[in-house]
Design a protein around this motif. Structure first.
Motif, PDB file in Angstrom:
ATOM      1  N   ASP A   1      65.807  55.717  -3.216  1.00  0.00           N
ATOM      2  CA  ASP A   1      67.065  54.966  -3.956  1.00  0.00           C
ATOM      3  C   ASP A   1      66.542  54.207  -5.268  1.00  0.00           C
ATOM      4  N   ALA A   2      65.599  54.116  -5.687  1.00  0.00           N
ATOM      5  CA  ALA A   2      65.216  53.195  -6.716  1.00  0.00           C
ATOM      6  C   ALA A   2      66.098  53.445  -7.909  1.00  0.00           C
ATOM      7  N   ASP A   3      66.900  54.438  -8.476  1.00  0.00           N
ATOM      8  CA  ASP A   3      67.679  54.587  -9.373  1.00  0.00           C
ATOM      9  C   ASP A   3      69.117  54.198  -9.067  1.00  0.00           C
ATOM     10  N   GLU A   4      69.530  54.369  -8.042  1.00  0.00           N
ATOM     11  CA  GLU A   4      70.702  53.863  -7.423  1.00  0.00           C
ATOM     12  C   GLU A   4      70.776  52.274  -7.441  1.00  0.00           C
ATOM     13  N   GLU A   5      69.697  51.875  -6.767  1.00  0.00           N
ATOM     14  CA  GLU A   5      69.597  50.231  -6.706  1.00  0.00           C
ATOM     15  C   GLU A   5      69.378  49.613  -7.955  1.00  0.00           C
ATOM     16  N   GLY A   6      69.233  50.387  -9.073  1.00  0.00           N
ATOM     17  CA  GLY A   6      68.881  49.617 -10.477  1.00  0.00           C
ATOM     18  C   GLY A   6      67.770  48.913 -10.478  1.00  0.00           C
ATOM     19  N   VAL A   7      66.663  49.623  -9.894  1.00  0.00           N
ATOM     20  CA  VAL A   7      65.255  49.037  -9.736  1.00  0.00           C
ATOM     21  C   VAL A   7      64.738  48.836 -11.222  1.00  0.00           C
ATOM     22  N   TYR A   8      64.371  47.791 -11.804  1.00  0.00           N
ATOM     23  CA  TYR A   8      63.835  47.541 -13.051  1.00  0.00           C
ATOM     24  C   TYR A   8      62.474  48.460 -13.235  1.00  0.00           C
ATOM     25  N   GLY A   9      61.747  48.400 -12.180  1.00  0.00           N
ATOM     26  CA  GLY A   9      60.446  49.161 -12.332  1.00  0.00           C
ATOM     27  C   GLY A   9      59.788  49.703 -10.896  1.00  0.00           C
TER      28      GLY A   9
ATOM     29  N   LYS B   1      64.151  58.466 -12.164  1.00  0.00           N
ATOM     30  CA  LYS B   1      63.795  58.203 -13.619  1.00  0.00           C
ATOM     31  C   LYS B   1      63.612  56.407 -13.879  1.00  0.00           C
ATOM     32  N   THR B   2      63.507  55.897 -12.824  1.00  0.00           N
ATOM     33  CA  THR B   2      63.080  54.406 -12.848  1.00  0.00           C
ATOM     34  C   THR B   2      61.472  54.408 -13.394  1.00  0.00           C
ATOM     35  N   PRO B   3      61.480  53.509 -14.635  1.00  0.00           N
ATOM     36  CA  PRO B   3      60.390  53.419 -15.483  1.00  0.00           C
ATOM     37  C   PRO B   3      59.009  53.013 -14.445  1.00  0.00           C
ATOM     38  N   LEU B   4      57.868  53.455 -14.768  1.00  0.00           N
ATOM     39  CA  LEU B   4      56.580  53.684 -13.885  1.00  0.00           C
ATOM     40  C   LEU B   4      55.497  52.613 -14.500  1.00  0.00           C
ATOM     41  N   GLY B   5      55.096  51.428 -13.783  1.00  0.00           N
ATOM     42  CA  GLY B   5      54.092  50.777 -14.300  1.00  0.00           C
ATOM     43  C   GLY B   5      52.784  51.074 -13.554  1.00  0.00           C
ATOM     44  N   ILE B   6      51.801  50.750 -14.211  1.00  0.00           N
ATOM     45  CA  ILE B   6      50.364  50.891 -13.646  1.00  0.00           C
ATOM     46  C   ILE B   6      49.548  49.651 -13.710  1.00  0.00           C
ATOM     47  N   ILE B   7      48.864  49.462 -12.427  1.00  0.00           N
ATOM     48  CA  ILE B   7      47.791  48.530 -12.471  1.00  0.00           C
ATOM     49  C   ILE B   7      46.836  48.898 -11.929  1.00  0.00           C
TER      50      ILE B   7
ATOM     51  N   MET C   1      69.496  39.263 -10.274  1.00  0.00           N
ATOM     52  CA  MET C   1      67.986  39.177 -10.349  1.00  0.00           C
ATOM     53  C   MET C   1      67.439  40.877 -10.395  1.00  0.00           C
ATOM     54  N   LYS C   2      66.354  41.072 -11.289  1.00  0.00           N
ATOM     55  CA  LYS C   2      66.009  42.437 -11.435  1.00  0.00           C
ATOM     56  C   LYS C   2      64.960  42.434 -10.227  1.00  0.00           C
ATOM     57  N   LYS C   3      64.701  43.866  -9.892  1.00  0.00           N
ATOM     58  CA  LYS C   3      63.956  44.087  -8.781  1.00  0.00           C
ATOM     59  C   LYS C   3      62.632  45.017  -9.402  1.00  0.00           C
ATOM     60  N   VAL C   4      61.420  44.805  -8.864  1.00  0.00           N
ATOM     61  CA  VAL C   4      60.375  45.910  -8.847  1.00  0.00           C
ATOM     62  C   VAL C   4      60.053  46.425  -7.461  1.00  0.00           C
ATOM     63  N   LYS C   5      59.757  47.546  -7.593  1.00  0.00           N
ATOM     64  CA  LYS C   5      59.033  48.170  -6.097  1.00  0.00           C
ATOM     65  C   LYS C   5      57.659  48.318  -6.552  1.00  0.00           C
ATOM     66  N   LEU C   6      56.856  47.453  -5.781  1.00  0.00           N
ATOM     67  CA  LEU C   6      55.248  47.435  -5.958  1.00  0.00           C
ATOM     68  C   LEU C   6      54.576  48.292  -4.923  1.00  0.00           C
TER      69      LEU C   6
END
Length: 161
Positions: free
Chosen positions: A52-60, A83-89, A1-6
């Protein structure tokens, strides 16, 4: 399952985002994405949450807040080579950067756009050891802005699900 950090700023803008948090999480989960939530405050450690976002394979990494919150996250990411992509709300008052990248003001529409994964590079500047992606100012302009008062009803934005 993909993960995002919000990451969300509960006091950004008119503090509306926190009331839509469950709806936002549900929308991600319906699309097979697990959500880890971090409430950003003045003294919270964003580095510990993001390191650890990159190492955890975080989707965004998704930021719900205004330009100040986005700036804090960008600085942590750049200073630590995340380097994990950044999404903006856009959940702040002005949302200049979100407006520049044409993010919708409806939270649900933002998630749809983030889920579409149309990742675009943006320029990042550096001045006095601080990164910026929106505006860098100095001299008369920055002083005039700091000395100007704004009425909250003029700067208010309309957003929601």
């Amino acid at each position: 399952m993909k993960k995002v950090k919000l990451i969300y700023n509960s006091v950004a803008g008119q503090s509306k985002f926190k009331y839509f948090l469950d709806t936002i999480i549900e929308k991600f989960m319906q699309n097979g994405i697990e959500v880890s939530v971090f409430r950003a405050g003045k003294k919270t450690n964003l580095y510990e949450y993001l390191k650890d976002a990159d190492e955890e394979g975080v989707y965004g990494i998704v930021v719900a807040g205004g330009d100040g919150t986005i700036n804090r996250v960008v600085n942590v990411m750049m200073k630590n080579n995340i380097k994990t992509p950044l999404g903006i709300i856009p959940a702040g008052t002005s949302n200049d950067f979100a407006r520049h990248i044409k993010m919708p003001y409806n939270f649900s529409d933002c998630i749809d756009k983030i889920l579409a994964s149309n990742i675009q590079p943006v320029d990042v500047g550096l001045a006095n050891d601080k990164y910026f992606i929106n505006v860098c100012s100095a001299g008369l302009f920055s002083n005039a802005l700091r000395c100007t008062s704004f009425k909250s009803d003029i700067a208010a934005t309309s957003s929601g699900v």
